[in-house]
Design a protein around this motif. Structure first.
Motif, PDB file in Angstrom:
ATOM      1  N   GLY A   1     -28.117   6.053  44.134  1.00  0.00           N
ATOM      2  CA  GLY A   1     -28.703   4.734  43.967  1.00  0.00           C
ATOM      3  C   GLY A   1     -27.780   3.604  44.393  1.00  0.00           C
ATOM      4  O   GLY A   1     -28.173   2.454  44.386  1.00  0.00           O
TER       5      GLY A   1
ATOM      6  N   TRP B   1     -44.254   5.486  44.068  1.00  0.00           N
ATOM      7  CA  TRP B   1     -44.138   5.305  45.521  1.00  0.00           C
ATOM      8  C   TRP B   1     -44.395   6.617  46.262  1.00  0.00           C
ATOM      9  O   TRP B   1     -44.933   6.615  47.357  1.00  0.00           O
TER      10      TRP B   1
ATOM     11  N   ILE C   1     -38.674   8.286  60.015  1.00  0.00           N
ATOM     12  CA  ILE C   1     -39.077   9.453  59.226  1.00  0.00           C
ATOM     13  C   ILE C   1     -40.486   9.148  58.745  1.00  0.00           C
ATOM     14  O   ILE C   1     -40.680   8.460  57.746  1.00  0.00           O
TER      15      ILE C   1
ATOM     16  N   LEU D   1     -27.421   2.640  50.571  1.00  0.00           N
ATOM     17  CA  LEU D   1     -28.729   2.366  51.154  1.00  0.00           C
ATOM     18  C   LEU D   1     -29.441   3.686  51.498  1.00  0.00           C
ATOM     19  O   LEU D   1     -28.958   4.444  52.336  1.00  0.00           O
ATOM     20  N   PRO D   2     -30.564   3.970  50.866  1.00  0.00           N
ATOM     21  CA  PRO D   2     -31.250   5.230  51.149  1.00  0.00           C
ATOM     22  C   PRO D   2     -32.245   5.059  52.289  1.00  0.00           C
ATOM     23  O   PRO D   2     -32.693   3.954  52.572  1.00  0.00           O
ATOM     24  N   LEU D   3     -32.577   6.155  52.954  1.00  0.00           N
ATOM     25  CA  LEU D   3     -33.693   6.114  53.893  1.00  0.00           C
ATOM     26  C   LEU D   3     -34.998   6.119  53.114  1.00  0.00           C
ATOM     27  O   LEU D   3     -35.946   5.407  53.459  1.00  0.00           O
ATOM     28  N   ILE D   4     -35.034   6.927  52.082  1.00  0.00           N
ATOM     29  CA  ILE D   4     -36.200   6.958  51.188  1.00  0.00           C
ATOM     30  C   ILE D   4     -35.691   7.158  49.768  1.00  0.00           C
ATOM     31  O   ILE D   4     -34.795   7.983  49.525  1.00  0.00           O
ATOM     32  N   LEU D   5     -36.227   6.360  48.839  1.00  0.00           N
ATOM     33  CA  LEU D   5     -35.900   6.554  47.425  1.00  0.00           C
ATOM     34  C   LEU D   5     -37.173   6.255  46.639  1.00  0.00           C
ATOM     35  O   LEU D   5     -37.353   5.177  46.100  1.00  0.00           O
ATOM     36  N   ASP D   6     -38.069   7.224  46.648  1.00  0.00           N
ATOM     37  CA  ASP D   6     -39.379   7.032  46.023  1.00  0.00           C
ATOM     38  C   ASP D   6     -39.347   7.465  44.570  1.00  0.00           C
ATOM     39  O   ASP D   6     -38.969   8.599  44.268  1.00  0.00           O
ATOM     40  N   ASP D   7     -39.740   6.548  43.685  1.00  0.00           N
ATOM     41  CA  ASP D   7     -40.068   7.016  42.344  1.00  0.00           C
ATOM     42  C   ASP D   7     -41.453   7.677  42.450  1.00  0.00           C
ATOM     43  O   ASP D   7     -42.030   7.773  43.533  1.00  0.00           O
TER      44      ASP D   7
ATOM     45  N   ARG E   1     -47.073   6.995  49.064  1.00  0.00           N
ATOM     46  CA  ARG E   1     -46.714   7.477  50.399  1.00  0.00           C
ATOM     47  C   ARG E   1     -47.725   8.514  50.880  1.00  0.00           C
ATOM     48  O   ARG E   1     -48.199   8.472  52.019  1.00  0.00           O
TER      49      ARG E   1
ATOM     50  N   SER F   1     -29.023   7.999  53.348  1.00  0.00           N
ATOM     51  CA  SER F   1     -28.811   7.573  54.729  1.00  0.00           C
ATOM     52  C   SER F   1     -28.001   8.624  55.483  1.00  0.00           C
ATOM     53  O   SER F   1     -27.289   9.433  54.876  1.00  0.00           O
TER      54      SER F   1
END
Lengths: 436, 169
Positions: free
Chosen positions: B60, B72, B165, B63-69, B76, B51
Motif C-alpha cells: 500500500g 472495485w 493491463i 504506486l500499484p498498477l492495480i489495488l482493488d478492494d 472491474r 508496479s
C-alpha cells in the motif's frame, strides 16, 4: 511542408473558427526527425522531482529524449545531471535505476567518479602518458539542469532560453503544486512504465481533452454516477476555467471539487481520513491564506507544460511524461506526487486512487491506450488527411475544459518550432474546401 | 514471515486441491467466464498488481498498477463484461499457463500459495506476454477452497510491450 506537397500541416482560420492538423504530423519520419532536433534536443524537459534525490549521494538514472542520463545529489547538496557514460570508453557507470552512492566506479576499467562528476581514480594512469590530465575526463554534464519549485528540468542545448523564461507563468502553477504539502511534496515509490503504439502528440492531446471523457470513459462515468457523481454529456461536468500560459503551456482547473488529498475530505473518502485532511487544510490556510488554500484544496488542475509533461490532479496527483519512440510509438513514465506529511493510510488511499483511473491497469487510461492506438492504425488511411482541433474557437462563452484550447496552444507552439508559417498565406485553404 | 510459513503443513489444503482451483480459475479467465471466476473468490476478496518497479516499500505504500478492494474488483468484472470497456472491445484472446504450484504454509485460516504464470494476450495482430507469479491467500468457505487475496507480481520490467493491463491478470 507536408511531405510531397506545399500544404502547411496546420490549417487555421480564426474568422471561420477552423483549426486543423494534417495527419502526416503523426506518421511522417521527416517531421519526427525535425521534432527530435528542434524540440527534444533543445527544449527544457522534465527529468525528476527533488524528493527522489533526498540525501547526498542519492541518484536516479533516466532515459530522457533518447539519452541515458543520471541525476545525483552531490556532497554539497546540489543536484547535477550527467550523461551516463564513462569518459574513458563510454560504458554506463550508473547501472541501477536508483540508489545511493559515494562514488561511481565504471565496471569496464574501474575509472571512478565522485558525486560531483570529478574523476577520482584511474588504474595505472601513468600508462596514459605524461600528457594525460585527469581533470579533462570528469563526467560529461548534461548541458543544462535547473529546478523550478522542486521539479528538475534538463536541456541538451547549452544555449537558448532559461528555464524561468521557458516556463513563464507555468512556474506559478508548479509553485502552487509545491505548496500543496506543508512539509513539501513527495514522489511515491513505484511508477507506471508503459508504451502506446501511437505518436507522442496523440497522448498530449488526449491528456488535456475532456470532450472524449463521456464517450471513451463512459464505463468509468457510469460507475461514478452510481456513486452519485460524474457527468454524462459534453458541456456538463464541473465548472472549469482554462488559462493559456504561453509557449504551449496551459492549465485548466475543475472547480468545486469534493475530495482531494491536499486537504479536502469528501466524496467516498472514509471517515478515518477526515481528521488528517482537515488538519492539512487548516495548516495550508494558516500558511498561505484562505484563497490560496481553497485553490489548492477545492480545484483539480490539469497542467500542460510543453512539450511532453502533464501534471494531472484529481483525488491525488500524477506526473505524466512521455517521449516518442519512433514516429508511431511513445513511452510513458508516470509518478504519483503527494504531500510528504501524509500518514500511511492517507498515502495508501492516494496511491489507490491514482491507480484506479490514471494507470495502465486503471478504469480510464487503459481505454485511452486502445483508442490512441486505433487512431495511429487508421492513419495508414493517407487519403483521410485532417484532424480537427477547433472546439470552442468561436464559442460565445468562456473557454471550457472540453474545448480544444489547450491542444491549440500546444499546436501553435509546435508550429512555431517545427513548421514555421509559410511565407504565403495562399496555402491556407479553408478546411471545408478539402476534397470538395 | 517465512519462518511462520515454514511450519509443517496442516491438512488444510493439498497441492492437488490448490492446482484444481488455480487451473479452473485460469480456464474461467481465458474463456471470459468472469461471473464463474467471481464464484471462485471469497466475498471479501482483493486483487493487487504491484508496479513493475518491484519497489521494496511495504504494502500500500508504493504506486500499484492495480489495488482493488472487493468493491472495485467486482466493478472491474462488471465493466469488462459491459460494452464500454474499449480496450477489451472486441475482446482479446488470452492463454495462460499456471505452474510450479506450491503450498507455502498456513497461517490461521489463510493458506499461502505461490504459482508461476505465463500469459499470452493476442489482439489486433499483436501478442503481449505477461510473466510472473501469483502470491495468493486461499481460504476455505463452507469447506470449499476459495481465493481470498490475489496478488499478481510481474517479472516484466515495464509494460512497454503491453500498453495496459486490460484483462484480469
Amino acid at each position: 511542408m507536408v511531405k510531397g506537397s506545399t500544404v502547411h500541416p496546420i490549417r487555421r482560420d480564426d474568422e471561420r473558427g477552423i483549426f486543423a492538423v494534417h495527419r502526416s504530423v503523426y506518421t511522417d519520419p521527416e517531421i519526427q526527425a525535425r521534432e527530435q532536433e528542434r524540440i527534444f534536443d533543445r527544449c527544457w524537459l522534465y527529468a525528476a522531482h527533488v524528493s527522489e534525490l533526498k540525501a547526498p549521494g542519492d541518484f536516479i538514472a533516466r532515459k530522457i529524449a533518447n539519452r541515458r542520463i543520471f541525476l545525483v545529489r552531490g556532497k554539497d547538496g546540489a543536484v547535477r545531471a550527467f550523461f551516463n557514460a564513462c569518459t574513458h570508453k563510454g560504458a554506463m557507470i550508473c547501472r541501477e535505476n536508483k540508489g545511493s552512492a559515494k562514488l561511481f566506479s565504471c565496471p569496464y576499467h574501474a575509472w571512478t567518479f565522485d558525486t560531483s562528476g570529478t574523476l577520482m581514480g584511474v588504474p595505472d594512469s601513468e600508462s596514459f602518458g605524461p600528457n594525460f590530465e585527469r581533470e579533462e575526463f570528469n563526467l560529461n554534464p548534461v548541458p543544462r539542469c535547473d529546478i523550478s519549485h522542486g521539479f528538475i528540468f534538463v536541456s541538451f542545448a547549452s544555449d537558448g532560453e532559461s528555464l524561468p523564461e521557458h516556463l513563464g507563468p507555468a512556474a506559478e502553477c508548479l509553485s502552487l503544486l509545491e505548496d500543496n504539502g506543508s512539509e513539501g511534496m513527495q514522489v511515491a515509490d513505484g511508477s507506471f512504465k508503459y508504451s502506446i503504439a501511437a505518436n507522442w502528440k496523440l497522448l498530449l492531446e488526449n491528456s488535456n481533452d475532456a470532450y472524449h471523457v463521456p464517450a471513451t470513459h463512459r464505463r468509468y462515468l457510469d460507475y461514478l454516477k452510481e456513486q452519485g457523481g460524474g457527468w454524462a454529456n459534453p458541456g456538463e461536468g464541473p465548472r472549469t476555467t482554462v488559462t493559456p500560459l504561453g509557449k504551449g503551456h496551459c492549465v485548466f482547473r475543475l472547480h468545486d471539487q469534493t475530495s482531494k488529498m491536499t486537504g479536502n475530505w469528501g466524496g467516498s473518502m472514509p471517515e478515518s481520513l477526515r481528521p488528517g485532511m482537515e488538519a492539512r487544510r487548516a495548516a495550508l490556510e494558516a500558511r498561505h491564506g484562505k484563497e490560496r488554500a481553497d485553490l489548492m484544496c477545492d480545484t483539480f488542475a490539469i497542467l500542460q507544460i510543453f512539450p511532453n509533461l502533464l501534471i494531472l490532479e484529481s483525488v491525488s496527483t500524477i506526473i505524466r511524461q512521455f517521449f516518442p519512440n519512433g514516429v508511431g510509438s511513445l513511452d510513458v513514465n508516470s509518478w504519483a506526487l503527494m504531500p510528504s506529511d501524509l500518514d500511511e493510510d492517507d498515502r495508501a488511499y492516494a496511491l489507490r486512487s491514482v491507480a484506479a483511473f490514471w494507470g495502465p491497469g486503471g478504469f480510464g487510461s487503459a481505454d485511452d491506450v486502445d483508442i490512441l492506438e486505433s487512431c495511429q492504425m487508421a492513419f495508414t488511411n493517407r487519403e483521410a488527411e485532417w484532424s480537427l482541433v477547433s472546439r470552442g474557437m468561436l464559442a460565445d462563452r468562456p473557454p471550457r475544459f472540453d474545448d480544444d484550447l489547450a491542444a491549440r496552444e500546444f499546436w501553435k507552439r509546435w508550429g512555431e518550432i517545427v513548421a514555421p508559417e509559410p511565407d504565403s498565406k495562399s496555402n491556407l485553404v479553408p478546411f471545408a474546401a478539402r476534397g470538395a | 514471515m517465512l519462518d511462520q510459513l515454514n511450519r509443517p503443513l496442516t491438512q488444510t489444503a493439498t497441492r492437488a486441491e490448490v492446482e484444481d482451483l488455480l487451473f479452473e480459475e485460469a480456464a474461467c479467465l481465458d474463456e471470459w467466464r468472469l461471473d464463474d471466476w467471481l464464484k471462485l473468490l471469497t466475498d471479501d476478496a482483493t486483487y493487487e498488481i504491484p508496479s513493475t518497479d518491484r519497489s521494496q516499500a511495504e504494502g500500500g505504500q508504493s504506486l500499484p498498477l492495480i489495488l482493488d478492494d472487493n468493491r472495485w474488483l467486482r466493478e472491474r468484472v462488471k465493466q469488462l463484461l459491459g460494452g464500454y470497456t474499449w480496450v477489451e472491445q472486441p475482446r482479446s484472446r488470452t492463454r495462460r499457463l499456471v505452474g510450479n504450484v506450491r503450498v507455502l504454509g498456513v497461517e490461521g485460516e489463510d493458506i499461502h500459495v505461490q504459482a508461476n504464470f505465463v500469459i499470452h494476450r493476442l489482439r489486433s495482430d499483436t501478442t503481449a506476454v505477461y510473466v510472473g507469479h501469483y502470491e495468493n491467500v486461499l481460504r476455505r468457505c463452507h469447506g470449499v477452497l476459495k481465493i481470498h487475496r490475489r496478488r499478481s507480481v510481474l517479472d516484466n520490467e515495464s509494460l512497454k510491450a503491453h500498453g495496459a493491463i486490460a484483462f484480469i491478470l
